[in-house]
Structure formats: structure tokens, C-alpha cells
Write a protein that holds these residues in place. Structure first.
Motif, mmCIF file in Angstrom:
data_model
loop_
_atom_site.group_PDB
_atom_site.id
_atom_site.type_symbol
_atom_site.label_atom_id
_atom_site.label_comp_id
_atom_site.label_asym_id
_atom_site.label_seq_id
_atom_site.Cartn_x
_atom_site.Cartn_y
_atom_site.Cartn_z
ATOM 1 N N LEU A 67 45.717 43.652 71.490
ATOM 2 C CA LEU A 67 44.476 43.388 70.767
ATOM 3 C C LEU A 67 44.783 43.029 69.320
ATOM 4 N N VAL A 68 45.695 43.774 68.686
ATOM 5 C CA VAL A 68 46.083 43.476 67.306
ATOM 6 C C VAL A 68 46.867 42.167 67.232
ATOM 7 N N LEU A 69 47.794 41.964 68.175
ATOM 8 C CA LEU A 69 48.677 40.802 68.117
ATOM 9 C C LEU A 69 47.949 39.479 68.304
ATOM 10 N N PHE A 70 46.931 39.454 69.169
ATOM 11 C CA PHE A 70 46.314 38.183 69.549
ATOM 12 C C PHE A 70 44.959 37.917 68.912
ATOM 13 N N LEU A 71 44.476 38.822 68.056
ATOM 14 C CA LEU A 71 43.146 38.627 67.479
ATOM 15 C C LEU A 71 43.036 37.326 66.687
ATOM 16 N N LEU A 72 44.009 37.046 65.835
ATOM 17 C CA LEU A 72 43.925 35.847 64.998
ATOM 18 C C LEU A 72 43.997 34.586 65.845
ATOM 19 N N VAL A 73 44.845 34.593 66.854
ATOM 20 C CA VAL A 73 44.913 33.444 67.761
ATOM 21 C C VAL A 73 43.574 33.272 68.483
ATOM 22 N N GLY A 74 42.986 34.396 68.907
ATOM 23 C CA GLY A 74 41.685 34.333 69.572
ATOM 24 C C GLY A 74 40.613 33.761 68.668
ATOM 25 N N GLY A 75 40.617 34.150 67.394
ATOM 26 C CA GLY A 75 39.634 33.624 66.459
ATOM 27 C C GLY A 75 39.786 32.134 66.239
ATOM 28 N N ALA A 76 41.038 31.676 66.067
ATOM 29 C CA ALA A 76 41.274 30.248 65.873
ATOM 30 C C ALA A 76 40.875 29.455 67.105
ATOM 31 N N LEU A 77 41.186 29.984 68.284
ATOM 32 C CA LEU A 77 40.848 29.277 69.523
ATOM 33 C C LEU A 77 39.333 29.190 69.711
ATOM 34 N N ALA A 78 38.623 30.245 69.340
ATOM 35 C CA ALA A 78 37.172 30.258 69.517
ATOM 36 C C ALA A 78 36.468 29.294 68.571
ATOM 37 N N ASP A 79 37.086 28.986 67.420
ATOM 38 C CA ASP A 79 36.521 27.978 66.525
ATOM 39 C C ASP A 79 36.948 26.568 66.898
ATOM 40 N N ARG A 80 37.932 26.443 67.795
ATOM 41 C CA ARG A 80 38.429 25.137 68.218
ATOM 42 C C ARG A 80 37.771 24.690 69.523
ATOM 43 N N GLY A 209 41.409 19.274 64.313
ATOM 44 C CA GLY A 209 42.116 19.958 63.234
ATOM 45 C C GLY A 209 43.589 19.629 63.244
ATOM 46 N N GLY A 210 44.345 20.297 62.411
ATOM 47 C CA GLY A 210 45.768 20.033 62.292
ATOM 48 C C GLY A 210 46.626 20.976 63.097
ATOM 49 N N GLY A 211 46.063 21.673 64.048
ATOM 50 C CA GLY A 211 46.836 22.599 64.853
ATOM 51 C C GLY A 211 46.416 24.038 64.609
ATOM 52 N N MET A 212 46.957 24.935 65.419
ATOM 53 C CA MET A 212 46.579 26.333 65.361
ATOM 54 C C MET A 212 46.907 26.962 64.011
ATOM 55 N N LEU A 213 48.108 26.694 63.484
ATOM 56 C CA LEU A 213 48.490 27.282 62.204
ATOM 57 C C LEU A 213 47.600 26.772 61.075
ATOM 58 N N SER A 214 47.242 25.497 61.135
ATOM 59 C CA SER A 214 46.341 24.942 60.127
ATOM 60 C C SER A 214 44.978 25.615 60.194
ATOM 61 N N ASP A 215 44.496 25.862 61.413
ATOM 62 C CA ASP A 215 43.208 26.545 61.572
ATOM 63 C C ASP A 215 43.270 27.966 61.014
ATOM 64 N N LEU A 216 44.387 28.653 61.273
ATOM 65 C CA LEU A 216 44.529 30.015 60.756
ATOM 66 C C LEU A 216 44.582 30.026 59.236
ATOM 67 N N ARG A 217 45.281 29.061 58.647
ATOM 68 C CA ARG A 217 45.328 28.986 57.183
ATOM 69 C C ARG A 217 43.949 28.704 56.603
ATOM 70 N N GLU A 218 43.194 27.836 57.269
ATOM 71 C CA GLU A 218 41.842 27.535 56.792
ATOM 72 C C GLU A 218 40.954 28.762 56.876
ATOM 73 N N GLY A 219 41.080 29.518 57.966
ATOM 74 C CA GLY A 219 40.322 30.758 58.081
ATOM 75 C C GLY A 219 40.723 31.771 57.030
#
Length: 433
Positions: A67-80, A209-219
Motif C-alpha cells: 500500500l505504501v510502495l504503490f500509492l504514488l504510482v496508483g495516483g499517477a495512473l488514476a490521473d492518466r 503527458g511525458g510519462g509516469m515520472l513526469s506525472d509524479l513530478r507534476e503532482g
């Protein structure tokens, strides 16, 4: 002769309870009914095959780590991606993992590693579901009725959780934990089917967008650009941790030594659950103008349960404190959701929600692990007073942030995608206030 009017009868649902909101609330009720009982069932499933208290903790931790490890990936995916698809996929994963868990238990010989692996899959599903769910809910409701809608949603969830825990406990005694886990799996299937009918046509298509890492940086930029947002999340990283240590570790020990056993502690926790229900009911009618000021002030009572356990107070007084705490946390919860929905651009809601979730839970495993050593070092009473002091000090510190005191309720959704700097935000809030 009187001609019947062609005007359709008025809807019995309030204006803010549209189709999507109704589906989301119904699905949340179904999953909460199943999941609260399943949490109890998982613990008893471990004990039923001869597991120890430490084994129960390992199964619980196996759910928390992914849950801790994948939360940020889950958030980026849900906005994509379309959020309802992420939610349904997560529900399918939870259905399969919980169904397999149920089959193992019903067959009578589950291994510890198998239960840990299936719990980890459940935690992974929650990591992807949580940010998508919050983003979907907050994009569904806006305007001056948002607070009432969020309050009703939380009230329905808490009511289902209380009922689910009581029903699950009774069913475990009658039919065993395996069938309760199977019911939870079925609940995920029903909830996923309901969420598949969500209408996302009102949500603008996502720009490439520019990819998952770009989405995470934007968030992340969205998150750190708002002092009221990151300061409260930092506050709750510690507050949730010390509350978890007090309630999960020290509370049962105080109950065993001073209150007469698990029964009184269960009564106090039930009072907290009743308080959350009452708090949500209160927030359906009360609309504080300064959202985060009201919400932050309501955090001070969270210091009371630790203090009550440190004394310790008699059971009825402790239950009264827990009831008040439940009301208080709902005042904050509804105010917080309303602030997020009106201040964060729709296309970034899930990523911001993921950072919020991560901050809220990241320190909980560490705090519960350290609770025992801290008690050995300074004593249980001092540790509990320390929990209370941290809550008071951090809440007072957050109230020193100008945006927390000034953020004002709006009557419409956020208008721009770019976050304002602190000065612009204070000016806008002053005009709206």
C-alpha cells in the motif's frame, strides 16, 4: 375535467446526489460492509491454524507495505487513465485475492506465506483504488453542497463499517472466518460492477503527458506549492502514527491491566465509531466558512484519548472521550475533502490524493513497531502523555500557517489548473471571504 399535469414528480434525491455520486456511495457501503468483517476474519484465520500474535502482525504488515510502495504510482495512473477503470481493475484484484484467501481457509490448511502473499495483493489493489476513488468522488461533487455530499458519503461508510464489523464478528463465531472472507470477495465483485456504470463523460480527456515520472513530478509540484496542503499532511504523518501507537498497542495493554480486559476497550472503540457517524451527520448541516481553521481546531481533541489512557480514566469517561474524538475527526475529514475538491485541479486530484495518503500512513508501521521499545525506555504513562503532547504541538504549529487560517469555502469548483503562489492565494481567499 381536470387534465393531469405532464410535469414529472420531483426526485426524492437531493440535487447533489447525482447518478455517479449514488453509485459511488452504494459501492462504498457494500465494500465497507464486507471489508470490516474481513479484517477481523483474517486475524482469526491466522490464529485458527495455530498462528501467534506475531503472525497476525505479519499478515497485517504484508498488506500495508505494498500500500505504501504503490500509492504514488496508483495516483499517477488514476490521473492518466479513466478513474473508474482503475477502480474496477483494483476491485477485480481484491475479489481474486480475497476469494483465494477464503478458499485456502475453507480448505483448512493455509500457510503463513500464502496468507501474507494474498494480503499483499489486497494492499496493492487498495494502493491503486484509493487515489482513483477520492479523485472520482471529488470530481463528482462541487459547489456549496460539496461539504454536505462528502459528509453523507462518510456517514454511509462509517455506518457500513460499524455494521460490517459487528456482523463479521457474529458470522465468524457461527460459520468461521473463511465464509466471512468469501462474503468480502463477493462484496468486491458487486462494488466493481456498480463502479463499472460510472459516467465519466463530464471529465475532460487527459492530455498526453511525458510519462509516469513526469506525472509524479507534476503532482509533487502541485503538492509542495500549497503550504496549507503539505503542512497538514506532515502534521498527520505524525498524528496518525502516534494515534495508531496509542490505540493499537497501548490501549489494549491499559485495558488488560486497568480497565477489566478487552470488553471495555471494545466498548470505547465502538463509541469512537458512533462519534464518527454523529460527526458526519453534524457536517451535513454545518458549513464552516474557514474550512481548515475549523478542521485544524478539531484536531486538538485527538490528544484526549492518549491522556485518558495515561490517567487512566474509568471506562465510561474513556468512552465519552472517544465519542468526542470521533465527532472531531469527522469535522476535520469533511473540511479537508471539501478543501481538496475546491482547490486542486480535477486532472491532478488523484496524484495529490496519493501524496496525502502516503503522508498519512507512511509512519504508522514505524510508530507501532517502536511503541514497545519506547514503553520500555520511558514507561507507558510517559509514552501516552508524549503522544498527547505531539498532537497538541503539531496542531498548534499548523495553525501558524497563514493559508490554513485563511482558506475560505467557495461556491464553485477550482477555476484554473496552475497552482497560485502563496500571495495570490491569500488575495483570492480574502476576496471570497
Amino acid at each position: 375535467m381536470t387534465i393531469a399535469s405532464a410535469t414529472p414528480p420531483p426526485s426524492r434525491r437531493p440535487a447533489w446526489a447525482g447518478r455517479n455520486y449514488t453509485l459511488l456511495t452504494a459501492a462504498a457501503v457494500v465494500t465497507n460492509l464486507g471489508s470490516q468483517g474481513a479484517l477481523i476474519a483474517a486475524a482469526f484465520a491466522v490464529l485458527q491454524v495455530g498462528g501467534s500474535g506475531g503472525d497476525v502482525g505479519l499478515v497485517a504488515a504484508a498488506r500495508t507495505v505494498p500500500l505504501v510502495l504503490f500509492l504514488l504510482v496508483g495516483g499517477a495512473l488514476a490521473d492518466r487513465l479513466p478513474r473508474h477503470r482503475v477502480m474496477v481493475a483494483a476491485n477485480v484484484l481484491n475479489f481474486l485475492s480475497q476469494g483465494a484467501f477464503a478458499l485456502l481457509v475453507l480448505n483448512g490448511d493455509p500457510r503463513l506465506w500464502q496468507m501474507m502473499a494474498l494480503s499483499a495483493l489486497g494492499g496493492t489493489g487498495q494502493a491503486f483504488f484509493g487515489p482513483a476513488s477520492e479523485g472520482m468522488l471529488m470530481s463528482t461533487v462541487s459547489g456549496e453542497q460539496a461539504g454536505r455530499a462528502f459528509a453523507f458519503y462518510r456517514m454511509a461508510m462509517h455506518g457500513a463499517g460499524i455494521g460490517g464489523a459487528a456482523l463479521g464478528g457474529a458470522l465468524i463465531a457461527v460459520v468461521g472466518p473463511g465464509w466471512v472472507l468469501a462474503i468480502d470477495a463477493a462484496a468486491f465483485a458487486v462494488a466493481g460492477a456498480l463502479r463499472a456504470f460510472l459516467d465519466v463523460s463530464h471529465i475532460p480527456p487527459r492530455e498526453a503527458g511525458g510519462g509516469m515520472l513526469s506525472d509524479l513530478r507534476e503532482g509533487w509540484r502541485e503538492f509542495v506549492s500549497r503550504p496549507w496542503l503539505w503542512s497538514v499532511v506532515v502534521q498527520f504523518a505524525v498524528v496518525n502514527a502516534v494515534v495508531a501507537a496509542a490505540e493499537a498497542v497501548y490501549g489494549p495493554l491499559v485495558a488488560r491491566d486497568d480497565l477489566g480486559g478487552p470488553g471495555p476497550w471494545g466498548f470505547a472503540l465502538a463509541a469512537f465509531g458512533a462519534g464518527t457517524f454523529c460527526g458526519a451527520l453534524l457536517m451535513m448541516r454545518w458549513k464552516p466558512r474557514r474550512l481548515l481553521l475549523a478542521g485544524s481546531l478539531s484536531i486538538f481533541p485527538l490528544a484526549l484519548p492518549s491522556a485518558a489512557l495515561a490517567v487512566p480514566l474509568p471506562v465510561m469517561a474513556l468512552a465519552a472521550v472517544m465519542l468526542l474524538t470521533g465527532v472531531s475527526i469527522e469535522v476535520f475529514g469533511v473540511s479537508w475533502m471539501t478543501a481538496l475538491s475546491q482547490e486542486i485541479p480535477e486532472e491532478k486530484l488523484s496524484r495529490v490524493s496519493a501524496y496525502d495518503w502516503l503522508g498519512s500512513i507512511a509512519m504508522v508501521p514505524l510508530a507501532t513497531a517502536l511503541a514497545g521499545p519506547v514503553q520500555s525506555a520511558v514507561g507507558r504513562t510517559s509514552a501516552l502523555w508524549g503522544c498527547s503532547a505531539l498532537i497538541v504541538l503539531l496542531t498548534a504549529a499548523v495553525l501558524c500557517v497563514p493559508d490554513v487560517r485563511r482558506l475560505t469555502r467557495r461556491t464553485g469548483p477550482v477555476a484554473a489548473s496552475a497552482p497560485a503562489d502563496s500571495a495570490d492565494t491569500e488575495g483570492a481567499l480574502g476576496r471570497l471571504g
